[in-house]
Write a protein that holds these residues in place. Sequence first.
Motif, mmCIF file in Angstrom:
data_model
loop_
_atom_site.group_PDB
_atom_site.id
_atom_site.type_symbol
_atom_site.label_atom_id
_atom_site.label_comp_id
_atom_site.label_asym_id
_atom_site.label_seq_id
_atom_site.Cartn_x
_atom_site.Cartn_y
_atom_site.Cartn_z
ATOM 1 N N ASP A 150 25.673 4.914 11.460
ATOM 2 C CA ASP A 150 26.998 5.611 10.309
ATOM 3 C C ASP A 150 26.678 7.473 10.204
ATOM 4 O O ASP A 150 27.658 7.880 9.651
ATOM 5 C CB ASP A 150 26.444 5.200 8.952
ATOM 6 N N GLN A 171 28.740 13.183 1.984
ATOM 7 C CA GLN A 171 29.321 11.769 2.352
ATOM 8 C C GLN A 171 29.134 11.934 4.284
ATOM 9 O O GLN A 171 28.352 13.230 4.846
ATOM 10 C CB GLN A 171 31.085 12.587 2.578
ATOM 11 N N GLU A 173 30.421 10.050 7.852
ATOM 12 C CA GLU A 173 30.917 9.045 8.150
ATOM 13 C C GLU A 173 30.471 8.509 9.999
ATOM 14 O O GLU A 173 29.811 9.172 10.316
ATOM 15 C CB GLU A 173 32.108 8.908 8.924
ATOM 16 N N ARG A 184 32.740 2.679 9.435
ATOM 17 C CA ARG A 184 32.744 2.812 8.179
ATOM 18 C C ARG A 184 32.244 4.351 7.934
ATOM 19 O O ARG A 184 31.299 4.952 8.324
ATOM 20 C CB ARG A 184 32.011 2.010 7.881
ATOM 21 N N SER A 185 32.205 4.528 6.260
ATOM 22 C CA SER A 185 32.275 5.854 6.065
ATOM 23 C C SER A 185 31.647 5.423 4.753
ATOM 24 O O SER A 185 31.793 4.728 3.935
ATOM 25 C CB SER A 185 33.877 6.261 6.043
ATOM 26 N N CYS A 186 30.505 6.390 4.352
ATOM 27 C CA CYS A 186 29.592 5.956 3.218
ATOM 28 C C CYS A 186 29.850 7.578 2.505
ATOM 29 O O CYS A 186 29.425 8.560 2.569
ATOM 30 C CB CYS A 186 28.073 5.951 3.649
ATOM 31 N N GLN A 219 26.858 9.274 -0.755
ATOM 32 C CA GLN A 219 25.016 9.321 -1.053
ATOM 33 C C GLN A 219 25.593 10.006 -2.325
ATOM 34 O O GLN A 219 25.981 11.170 -2.444
ATOM 35 C CB GLN A 219 25.084 9.223 -0.297
ATOM 36 N N THR A 261 24.215 4.683 -2.686
ATOM 37 C CA THR A 261 25.006 5.085 -1.548
ATOM 38 C C THR A 261 26.114 3.592 -1.558
ATOM 39 O O THR A 261 25.225 2.438 -1.610
ATOM 40 C CB THR A 261 23.393 4.964 -0.114
ATOM 41 N N GLU A 262 27.166 3.903 -1.346
ATOM 42 C CA GLU A 262 27.901 3.399 -1.086
ATOM 43 C C GLU A 262 29.152 3.369 0.102
ATOM 44 O O GLU A 262 29.458 4.639 0.244
ATOM 45 C CB GLU A 262 29.755 3.182 -2.123
ATOM 46 N N CYS A 263 29.138 2.400 0.968
ATOM 47 C CA CYS A 263 29.332 2.358 2.193
ATOM 48 C C CYS A 263 31.114 1.480 1.799
ATOM 49 O O CYS A 263 30.665 0.483 1.627
ATOM 50 C CB CYS A 263 28.716 1.846 3.335
ATOM 51 N N ARG A 264 31.957 1.710 2.937
ATOM 52 C CA ARG A 264 33.166 1.184 2.694
ATOM 53 C C ARG A 264 33.867 0.733 4.141
ATOM 54 O O ARG A 264 34.411 2.245 5.243
ATOM 55 C CB ARG A 264 33.980 2.077 2.409
#
Length: 261
Positions: free
Chosen positions: A28, A45, A47, A51-53, A55, A61-64
Amino acid sequence: MATTTCQVVGFLLSLLGLAGCITATVMDTWSTQDLYDNPVTSVFQYEGLWRSCVQQSSGFTECRPYFTILGLPAMLQAVRALMIVGIVLGVFGILVSIFALKCIRIGTMEDSAKAKMTLTSGILFIISGICAIIGVSVFANMLVTNFWMSTANMYSGMGGMVQTVQTRYTFGSALFVGWVAGGLTLIGGVVMSIACRGLTPDQSNYKAVSYHASGHNVAYKPGGFKASPGFGSNTRNKKIYDGGAHTEDEAQSHPSKYDYV
């Protein structure tokens, strides 16, 4: 021995490079947020291809993932395609090279067949490495272009005062992993192609019929001839007469003029 060593070295380099390509593709951190102008931030941030994450400073950490395909930039889709093609070709090259190894004997497979398989796997590894290197380089060029465009927009307006509005991205660790992996795969393919020459049978030897002149074993004299000692014991002894050469049987069955004296 040298051929087997080249095959094993090329196989291991290509296998390591393929593993690196797979790792780089799923990472990522293809692009990470540039912290040059804002080293202290509560959000970081980064990418990847899929997906992009985000922190946070708390460690969360949130990844989408990217839920769209047509909405993505064309360059990003091209990089995806190149990396996938490189991985697929590398997997096929690994499968072919396993059967092409000289240290592995399968049935009555000849060296000529192994040479063709070794060359095929080498070509697949070379193409796989080139695809990986091109894919990573294209993504890096896209990052450089966006970075300088963002920098120009930041310093434009308000008399040149810095405006930290846009988020700039720089090279991530996945790019360096992809470059190294592509290089290893490419080198492994070249070594496998070189090992193919050691398995190719020598074509300089050809079947031919050698002819020898019979005059080498025959000594000619005026008025007749006699066999040289080179003939075997089965050759009948010859006697030299004035009229020519005759065998003993011919001399007994055909009396000459000297018998009537």
